[in-house]
Design a protein around this motif. Structure first.
Motif, PDB file in Angstrom:
ATOM      1  N   ALA A  69     -41.422 -63.394 -41.212  1.00  0.00           N
ATOM      2  CA  ALA A  69     -41.576 -64.330 -42.330  1.00  0.00           C
ATOM      3  C   ALA A  69     -40.229 -64.898 -42.754  1.00  0.00           C
ATOM      4  O   ALA A  69     -40.125 -66.083 -43.116  1.00  0.00           O
ATOM      5  CB  ALA A  69     -42.249 -63.627 -43.510  1.00  0.00           C
ATOM      6  N   ALA A  70     -39.182 -64.070 -42.705  1.00  0.00           N
ATOM      7  CA  ALA A  70     -37.839 -64.545 -43.063  1.00  0.00           C
ATOM      8  C   ALA A  70     -37.362 -65.598 -42.078  1.00  0.00           C
ATOM      9  O   ALA A  70     -36.736 -66.601 -42.461  1.00  0.00           O
ATOM     10  CB  ALA A  70     -36.860 -63.374 -43.096  1.00  0.00           C
ATOM     11  N   ILE A  71     -37.645 -65.402 -40.801  1.00  0.00           N
ATOM     12  CA  ILE A  71     -37.272 -66.399 -39.789  1.00  0.00           C
ATOM     13  C   ILE A  71     -37.999 -67.707 -40.070  1.00  0.00           C
ATOM     14  O   ILE A  71     -37.405 -68.799 -40.003  1.00  0.00           O
ATOM     15  CB  ILE A  71     -37.598 -65.864 -38.389  1.00  0.00           C
ATOM     16  N   LEU A  72     -39.297 -67.607 -40.377  1.00  0.00           N
ATOM     17  CA  LEU A  72     -40.072 -68.794 -40.729  1.00  0.00           C
ATOM     18  C   LEU A  72     -39.439 -69.544 -41.890  1.00  0.00           C
ATOM     19  O   LEU A  72     -39.201 -70.766 -41.811  1.00  0.00           O
ATOM     20  CB  LEU A  72     -41.503 -68.385 -41.085  1.00  0.00           C
ATOM     21  N   MET A  73     -39.140 -68.837 -42.977  1.00  0.00           N
ATOM     22  CA  MET A  73     -38.658 -69.499 -44.180  1.00  0.00           C
ATOM     23  C   MET A  73     -37.244 -70.045 -44.004  1.00  0.00           C
ATOM     24  O   MET A  73     -36.905 -71.091 -44.557  1.00  0.00           O
ATOM     25  CB  MET A  73     -38.726 -68.539 -45.367  1.00  0.00           C
ATOM     26  N   ARG A  74     -36.422 -69.367 -43.210  1.00  0.00           N
ATOM     27  CA  ARG A  74     -35.098 -69.922 -42.940  1.00  0.00           C
ATOM     28  C   ARG A  74     -35.214 -71.242 -42.193  1.00  0.00           C
ATOM     29  O   ARG A  74     -34.529 -72.219 -42.512  1.00  0.00           O
ATOM     30  CB  ARG A  74     -34.250 -68.947 -42.118  1.00  0.00           C
ATOM     31  N   GLU A  75     -36.111 -71.294 -41.205  1.00  0.00           N
ATOM     32  CA  GLU A  75     -36.274 -72.523 -40.427  1.00  0.00           C
ATOM     33  C   GLU A  75     -36.838 -73.654 -41.281  1.00  0.00           C
ATOM     34  O   GLU A  75     -36.434 -74.812 -41.129  1.00  0.00           O
ATOM     35  CB  GLU A  75     -37.163 -72.268 -39.215  1.00  0.00           C
ATOM     36  N   VAL A  76     -37.769 -73.335 -42.172  1.00  0.00           N
ATOM     37  CA  VAL A  76     -38.313 -74.358 -43.070  1.00  0.00           C
ATOM     38  C   VAL A  76     -37.202 -74.936 -43.932  1.00  0.00           C
ATOM     39  O   VAL A  76     -37.033 -76.161 -44.036  1.00  0.00           O
ATOM     40  CB  VAL A  76     -39.444 -73.779 -43.947  1.00  0.00           C
ATOM     41  N   ALA A  77     -36.416 -74.073 -44.565  1.00  0.00           N
ATOM     42  CA  ALA A  77     -35.328 -74.548 -45.417  1.00  0.00           C
ATOM     43  C   ALA A  77     -34.306 -75.343 -44.623  1.00  0.00           C
ATOM     44  O   ALA A  77     -33.847 -76.407 -45.050  1.00  0.00           O
ATOM     45  CB  ALA A  77     -34.655 -73.360 -46.113  1.00  0.00           C
ATOM     46  N   ALA A  78     -33.956 -74.847 -43.436  1.00  0.00           N
ATOM     47  CA  ALA A  78     -32.916 -75.480 -42.628  1.00  0.00           C
ATOM     48  C   ALA A  78     -33.349 -76.832 -42.076  1.00  0.00           C
ATOM     49  O   ALA A  78     -32.502 -77.660 -41.718  1.00  0.00           O
ATOM     50  CB  ALA A  78     -32.510 -74.558 -41.481  1.00  0.00           C
ATOM     51  N   SER A  79     -34.651 -77.073 -42.018  1.00  0.00           N
ATOM     52  CA  SER A  79     -35.139 -78.351 -41.507  1.00  0.00           C
ATOM     53  C   SER A  79     -34.822 -79.510 -42.435  1.00  0.00           C
ATOM     54  O   SER A  79     -34.960 -80.674 -42.057  1.00  0.00           O
ATOM     55  CB  SER A  79     -36.652 -78.285 -41.289  1.00  0.00           C
ATOM     56  N   GLY A  80     -34.398 -79.198 -43.653  1.00  0.00           N
ATOM     57  CA  GLY A  80     -34.191 -80.208 -44.684  1.00  0.00           C
ATOM     58  C   GLY A  80     -35.230 -80.113 -45.775  1.00  0.00           C
ATOM     59  O   GLY A  80     -35.107 -80.746 -46.819  1.00  0.00           O
ATOM     60  N   ALA A  81     -36.257 -79.278 -45.553  1.00  0.00           N
ATOM     61  CA  ALA A  81     -37.296 -79.088 -46.574  1.00  0.00           C
ATOM     62  C   ALA A  81     -36.740 -78.376 -47.795  1.00  0.00           C
ATOM     63  O   ALA A  81     -37.208 -78.584 -48.913  1.00  0.00           O
ATOM     64  CB  ALA A  81     -38.462 -78.284 -45.993  1.00  0.00           C
ATOM     65  N   MET A  83     -36.052 -75.983 -50.793  1.00  0.00           N
ATOM     66  CA  MET A  83     -37.001 -75.241 -51.616  1.00  0.00           C
ATOM     67  C   MET A  83     -38.306 -75.985 -51.829  1.00  0.00           C
ATOM     68  O   MET A  83     -39.328 -75.370 -52.144  1.00  0.00           O
ATOM     69  CB  MET A  83     -36.366 -74.893 -52.959  1.00  0.00           C
ATOM     70  N   ASN A  84     -38.316 -77.290 -51.686  1.00  0.00           N
ATOM     71  CA  ASN A  84     -39.574 -78.022 -51.789  1.00  0.00           C
ATOM     72  C   ASN A  84     -40.571 -77.541 -50.743  1.00  0.00           C
ATOM     73  O   ASN A  84     -41.759 -77.381 -51.016  1.00  0.00           O
ATOM     74  CB  ASN A  84     -39.338 -79.527 -51.631  1.00  0.00           C
ATOM     75  N   GLY A  85     -40.087 -77.305 -49.529  1.00  0.00           N
ATOM     76  CA  GLY A  85     -40.961 -76.804 -48.483  1.00  0.00           C
ATOM     77  C   GLY A  85     -41.263 -75.333 -48.627  1.00  0.00           C
ATOM     78  O   GLY A  85     -42.409 -74.901 -48.469  1.00  0.00           O
ATOM     79  N   CYS A  86     -40.238 -74.546 -48.953  1.00  0.00           N
ATOM     80  CA  CYS A  86     -40.424 -73.097 -49.026  1.00  0.00           C
ATOM     81  C   CYS A  86     -41.367 -72.695 -50.161  1.00  0.00           C
ATOM     82  O   CYS A  86     -42.235 -71.840 -49.979  1.00  0.00           O
ATOM     83  CB  CYS A  86     -39.074 -72.414 -49.191  1.00  0.00           C
ATOM     84  N   THR A  87     -41.200 -73.302 -51.327  1.00  0.00           N
ATOM     85  CA  THR A  87     -42.034 -72.916 -52.458  1.00  0.00           C
ATOM     86  C   THR A  87     -43.490 -73.282 -52.233  1.00  0.00           C
ATOM     87  O   THR A  87     -44.389 -72.616 -52.745  1.00  0.00           O
ATOM     88  CB  THR A  87     -41.523 -73.575 -53.748  1.00  0.00           C
ATOM     89  N   ALA A  88     -43.731 -74.317 -51.457  1.00  0.00           N
ATOM     90  CA  ALA A  88     -45.115 -74.679 -51.143  1.00  0.00           C
ATOM     91  C   ALA A  88     -45.818 -73.563 -50.375  1.00  0.00           C
ATOM     92  O   ALA A  88     -47.046 -73.430 -50.438  1.00  0.00           O
ATOM     93  CB  ALA A  88     -45.139 -75.972 -50.322  1.00  0.00           C
ATOM     94  N   LEU A  89     -45.039 -72.721 -49.678  1.00  0.00           N
ATOM     95  CA  LEU A  89     -45.608 -71.668 -48.833  1.00  0.00           C
ATOM     96  C   LEU A  89     -45.517 -70.269 -49.428  1.00  0.00           C
ATOM     97  O   LEU A  89     -46.208 -69.356 -48.961  1.00  0.00           O
ATOM     98  CB  LEU A  89     -44.886 -71.651 -47.477  1.00  0.00           C
ATOM     99  N   HIS A  90     -44.656 -70.082 -50.419  1.00  0.00           N
ATOM    100  CA  HIS A  90     -44.286 -68.743 -50.882  1.00  0.00           C
ATOM    101  C   HIS A  90     -45.444 -67.770 -51.045  1.00  0.00           C
ATOM    102  O   HIS A  90     -45.474 -66.696 -50.451  1.00  0.00           O
ATOM    103  CB  HIS A  90     -43.542 -68.830 -52.220  1.00  0.00           C
TER     104      HIS A  90
END
Length: 389
Positions: A69-81, A83-90
């Motif tokens: 899950a940490a790998i997933l969330m790092r990649e989401v954030a690093a894509s430019g998303a 916290m907008n992207g990460c919080t949508a999934l939290h």
């Protein structure tokens, strides 16, 4: 960032990275500017099974651990998303850990498959205006009503409440004992419906991460069925702790991801921007801060993986999780700030995106636990120093 050593983890990262090329910085700029929830992104991640990555397989999830899950969330954030992207999934990714560990069969069977599929959106209702970090002082009350409860009170910083139909809520079911050591007794955890007849939701205007609203929520005599209690009555704080260390780990991963995005953009800009007939990246006044930011991000990521691995193996990881969150929050913000400085005045312009990273990286030093509280934990639990509060 350095390559992941485990081939399966490297495959996860690469697959997510490729999928997220569809949602570029301009997409996230528009969502943030328009205060629009990123439905296209969320639905794509749900369709690919990523939102249920840490839900047990028996409930339709991926059955993976906090490391994945940490790998997933790092990649989401690093894509430019960011916290907008990460919080949508939290909450789908890790917020239901207390239900997984302590929930009754009916709770698990009713809600976990829907959360894993992305059909159910969940909010987190714990913080209150007059309680803040001191959760023992929450005043939202759950009063017995036949086989269930009636809940009345107020919560703040309830992210994703507008999109969610249920919330994981901590409420007081009995008065706190006089003994300070037992001040968390009497708090119970519920998975409640956000019934509009009993719940008033009000978005809070805020600096950043505007694609996902953060809200005040007011509860007026909300009926809650008995089976919606998570775990034991009066032991809710203990139950919610099962989600706090994973939360710190994933927040650390997200902070690293934001920093990674910032360093990438700053480095690209420093290679093409020319001042005084040379690339600005040739100036050590810019190259050294970016190299330093990269080094700190690498170290924070390694600490994040250590904490995640310990959690997944069933070991105590409170110290590692707090250290990872502390290091990553500072490293992510430092990287975003240096990216702003590298861009000069253009860093303040939305079209270059680093100002959005900067705004979203700043929240990581405040939430879900402040840097000061992480240091308090390390001082007391690791170094054995006296409690200061």
């Amino acid at each position: 960032m350095s390559d992941l050593r485990d081939p399966d983890h490297a495959l996860i990262a690469r697959t997510i990275r490729e999928r997220l090329t569809e949602f570029d910085d301009d997409y996230w700029l528009a969502c943030d500017r328009d205060h629009r929830f990123p439905w296209e992104f969320f639905n794509a991640m749900a369709a690919d099974g990523w939102v249920g990555i840490a839900v047990p397989e028996e409930y339709g999830g991926g059955g993976q651990g906090v490391t994945e899950a940490a790998i997933l969330m790092r990649e989401v954030a690093a894509s430019g998303a960011a916290m907008n992207g990460c919080t949508a999934l939290h909450m789908n990714v890790f917020g239901l850990q207390p239900v997984i560990k302590y929930g009754n069969d009916r709770l698990k069977e009713t809600f976990l498959p829907r959360a894993a599929a992305g059909d159910l959106h969940v909010a987190f209702a714990v913080t209150e205006p007059d309680a803040g970090t001191d959760t023992s002082r929450i005043t939202t009350r759950a009063v017995r009503d036949g086989d269930g409860w009636r809940i009345t009170g107020q919560k703040i910083w309830t992210s994703k409440a507008l999109e969610s139909s249920v919330a994981l809520m901590l409420a007081r079911t009995s008065p706190a004992p006089d003994d300070p050591a037992r001040r968390f007794d009497g708090l119970s955890l519920f998975l409640i419906d956000l019934d509009p007849e009993h719940v008033d939701i009000r978005p809070i205007p805020k600096t950043g991460r505007n694609a996902v609203a953060t809200c005040e929520t007011f509860y007026d005599d909300l009926p809650v069925e008995g089976w919606r209690l998570v775990g034991e009555e009066g032991k809710g704080f203990k139950h919610i702790l099962s989600g706090l260390n994973p939360e710190r780990v994933l927040i650390a991963a997200e902070a690293v991801g934001i920093g990674q995005a910032a360093v990438r953009r700053a480095t690209e800009y420093a290679k093409v921007r020319r001042v005084f007939d040379r690339q600005i990246g040739s100036n050590q006044a810019l190259s050294h801060p970016l190299a330093d930011a990269y080094a700190h991000l690498e170290a924070a990521w390694e600490m994040t993986l250590i904490a995640a691995t310990k959690y997944d193996s069933g070991q105590s990881c409170g110290a590692e999780a707090n250290i990872a969150k502390y290091l990553a929050a500072d490293a992510g913000y430092q990287a975003a700030d240096r990216a702003m400085q590298t861009h000069g005045g253009l860093g303040y312009a939305q079209e270059y995106h680093v100002e959005r990273y900067w705004r979203e990286a700043r929240i990581m030093r405040l939430a879900p636990v402040s840097q000061e509280m992480s240091l308090n934990f390390i001082a007391q639990q690791v170094l054995g120093l006296p409690r200061s509060y």
